[in-house]
Design an enzyme around this catalytic site. Structure first.
Site, PDB file in Angstrom:
ATOM      1  CG  ASN A   8      -6.425  10.218 -13.303  1.00  0.00           C
ATOM      2  OD1 ASN A   8      -5.510  10.142 -14.128  1.00  0.00           O
ATOM      3  ND2 ASN A   8      -6.227  10.064 -12.013  1.00  0.00           N
ATOM      4  CG  HIS A  24      -3.200   0.636  -9.579  1.00  0.00           C
ATOM      5  ND1 HIS A  24      -3.617   0.588  -8.274  1.00  0.00           N
ATOM      6  CD2 HIS A  24      -3.035   1.945  -9.880  1.00  0.00           C
ATOM      7  CE1 HIS A  24      -3.720   1.816  -7.797  1.00  0.00           C
ATOM      8  NE2 HIS A  24      -3.359   2.666  -8.764  1.00  0.00           N
ATOM      9  CD  GLU A  76      -3.393  -1.072 -14.733  1.00  0.00           C
ATOM     10  OE1 GLU A  76      -3.340  -0.078 -15.474  1.00  0.00           O
ATOM     11  OE2 GLU A  76      -2.722  -1.171 -13.700  1.00  0.00           O
ATOM     12  CB  SER A 119      -2.494   3.562 -14.617  1.00  0.00           C
ATOM     13  OG  SER A 119      -1.486   2.822 -13.972  1.00  0.00           O
ATOM     14  CG  ASP A 141      -7.784  -1.929 -12.782  1.00  0.00           C
ATOM     15  OD1 ASP A 141      -8.711  -1.159 -13.064  1.00  0.00           O
ATOM     16  OD2 ASP A 141      -6.907  -1.672 -11.924  1.00  0.00           O
ATOM     17  CG  HIS A 193      -6.331   4.633 -16.340  1.00  0.00           C
ATOM     18  ND1 HIS A 193      -6.166   5.942 -15.921  1.00  0.00           N
ATOM     19  CD2 HIS A 193      -5.749   3.860 -15.400  1.00  0.00           C
ATOM     20  CE1 HIS A 193      -5.487   5.947 -14.792  1.00  0.00           C
ATOM     21  NE2 HIS A 193      -5.223   4.694 -14.439  1.00  0.00           N
ATOM     22  CE  LYS A 209      -7.549   6.742 -11.697  1.00  0.00           C
ATOM     23  NZ  LYS A 209      -6.998   5.455 -11.354  1.00  0.00           N
TER      24      LYS A 209
HETATM   25  C1  LIG Z   1      -6.748   4.771  -9.972  1.00  0.00           C
HETATM   26  C2  LIG Z   1      -6.610   3.300 -10.186  1.00  0.00           C
HETATM   27  C3  LIG Z   1      -7.149   2.373  -9.292  1.00  0.00           C
HETATM   28  C4  LIG Z   1      -7.766   2.777  -7.986  1.00  0.00           C
HETATM   29  O1  LIG Z   1      -8.950   3.424  -8.125  1.00  0.00           O
HETATM   30  P1  LIG Z   1      -9.402   4.486  -6.999  1.00  0.00           P
HETATM   31  O2  LIG Z   1     -10.850   4.622  -7.197  1.00  0.00           O
HETATM   32  O3  LIG Z   1      -8.616   5.719  -7.259  1.00  0.00           O
HETATM   33  O4  LIG Z   1      -9.033   3.870  -5.672  1.00  0.00           O
HETATM   34  C5  LIG Z   1      -7.065   1.040  -9.611  1.00  0.00           C
HETATM   35  N1  LIG Z   1      -6.447   0.607 -10.728  1.00  0.00           N
HETATM   36  C6  LIG Z   1      -5.884   1.472 -11.588  1.00  0.00           C
HETATM   37  C7  LIG Z   1      -5.221   0.962 -12.799  1.00  0.00           C
HETATM   38  C8  LIG Z   1      -5.935   2.841 -11.334  1.00  0.00           C
HETATM   39  O5  LIG Z   1      -5.341   3.691 -12.161  1.00  0.00           O
END
Ligand SMILES: *Cc1c(COP(=O)(O)O)cnc(C)c1O
Length: 401
Positions: free
Chosen positions: A54, A140, A190, A194, A219, A222, A253
């Protein structure tokens, strides 16, 4: 004589449960990675081209991040040694939060050790028993778990379906009001998803939640660093910054470091500092990680970020062309390109053939995605070279022969 102590059944019970997983084809195991150098990764002694990470802007290996981390190690040591409210609220954490707030164009941000911890702390800090959380079906796991933990009633709307969201919000509005005007309704989605790589209809979702007086949490795990002005994300790109109550993201990421954050109003930040249990009862983020994240955001928000976003965009276009000429029709046009295969076993065998051809691209299957929706999930980075992409195209074609 004392009775013999009965032997614990712990191992036997775990053995039986793991056997069931294995029989269902759901067994997972770790791959031990020896070295990582940009998009090249050494697994079991073999150098592979990584289409599974990522690190979308290729910042994880940037010397500025390493230098910032090293400086923080020298200045603050290896650990924050306490939670933020005790003695762990280091200068690096505050600097990081200021950078995040600036990037997002918002008054405040709160840093967490991971994005997962950000979600788990935030949703229960904002809603509880008697309230309602309305989730896109594909959000997620951390947001689903956090919503459950909050004690609120959970409702799920069909993925990216604003009519279905509207139907559920009408149902929420028909619930009896308490004396304080509740229940509060929190919608969670989101922006760039993801597993599917598609984008939520955020403008319509905002209009809908405003109509019903609900709150919205987006969220941007990404999208942060990847999309929008200075990489601020989809909410900023669509001009919705002032109309989304809660923005969330990860620093692990595109930012190239580690950690998570929530951004929004000053009151939101104050509420989290007072009420988010993963913030209150956890050692503050590692100083080196916070410093690396601040350096990652500085790069992502500047000309270097623009350059890398441009490179990522042309890599996406090239990958789409390769993937299509190999006979796949990806369902997204983002840096996350899922190639839908269907059967779990077919996805696993395609992933294995890609591996033999030197490409690391995992099969994603149940329970991460629905049964029968198994896929190869390719992720692209600004650090991929034309040679990487050409190899990918060739490896995908081999599957048909
Ligand atoms: C990776 C991810 C998270 C969590 O983030 P981390 O820092 O890896 O704990 C939360 N939401 C989504 C959509 C993700 O892809």
């Amino acid at each position: 004589m004392a009775e013999p102590v009965p032997k614990s059944d712990f191992d036997a019970v775990l053995g039986q449960r793991l056997g069931e997983l294995r029989n269902a084809g759901l067994w997972r195991e770790l791959r031990r990675v020896g070295a990582v150098d940009g998009t090249s990764i050494v697994v079991d002694g073999r150098r592979l081209r990584n289409f599974a990470g990522n690190d979308y802007l290729g910042l994880a290996a940037h010397p500025d991040l390493a230098e910032a981390a090293a400086r923080a190690l020298r200045d603050f040591g290896a650990s924050s040694t306490a939670s933020r409210l005790i003695s762990g609220s280091l200068d690096v954490h505050h600097r990081l939060e200021e950078r995040i707030a600036d990037l997002k164009g918002l008054p405040a941000a709160v840093a967490f050790s991971t994005g997962h911890a950000a979600a788990m702390g935030t949703i229960p800090a904002l809603v509880g028993g008697g309230d309602i959380v309305v989730l896109d079906r594909l959000v997620h796991a951390c947001c689903v778990d956090a919503a459950r933990l909050s004690g609120a009633t959970l409702r799920v709307f069909r993925h990216n379906d604003v009519d279905d969201l509207d139907r559920i919000l009408r149902w929420c509005a028909a619930r009896p009001r308490s004396t304080d005007g509740g229940p509060r309704v929190l919608v969670v989605t989101e922006s760039l998803f993801s597993m599917d790589g598609d984008v939520a209809p955020l403008a319509d979702i905002v209009t809908c939640k405003e109509h019903h007086g609900a709150w919205l949490m987006v969220d941007e795990a990404h999208a942060t660093g990847v999309v929008g002005p200075q990489g601020a994300g989809w909410v900023a790109r669509l001009g919705l910054t002032d109309r989304v109550e809660v923005q969330m993201g990860t620093l692990g990421k595109a930012v190239g470091a580690s950690g998570g954050f929530i951004a929004g109003s000053r009151r939101l930040a104050d509420m989290l500092v007072n009420r988010a249990r993963t913030f209150l009862f956890s050692t503050a983020p590692v100083p080196a990680a916070a410093a690396a994240a601040a350096a990652g955001i500085r790069l992502a928000a500047g000309p270097e970020g623009d350059l890398r976003r441009g490179r990522l965009e042309s890599n996406i276009a090239a990958a789409l062309a390769h993937v299509r000429s190999a006979g796949f029709e990806p369902r997204s046009e983002s840096q996350i390109l899922p190639l839908l295969v269907g059967a779990e076993s077919a996805a696993v065998s395609l992933s294995r053939r890609l591996l033999e051809a030197g490409i690391l691209a995992p099969a994603i299957r149940y329970p991460t995605v629905a049964r029968g929706q198994a896929r190869i999930r390719l992720t692209l980075s600004a650090a991929h070279t034309p040679d990487d992409l050409r190899h990918l195209g060739e490896a995908l074609v081999i599957r048909d022969s």
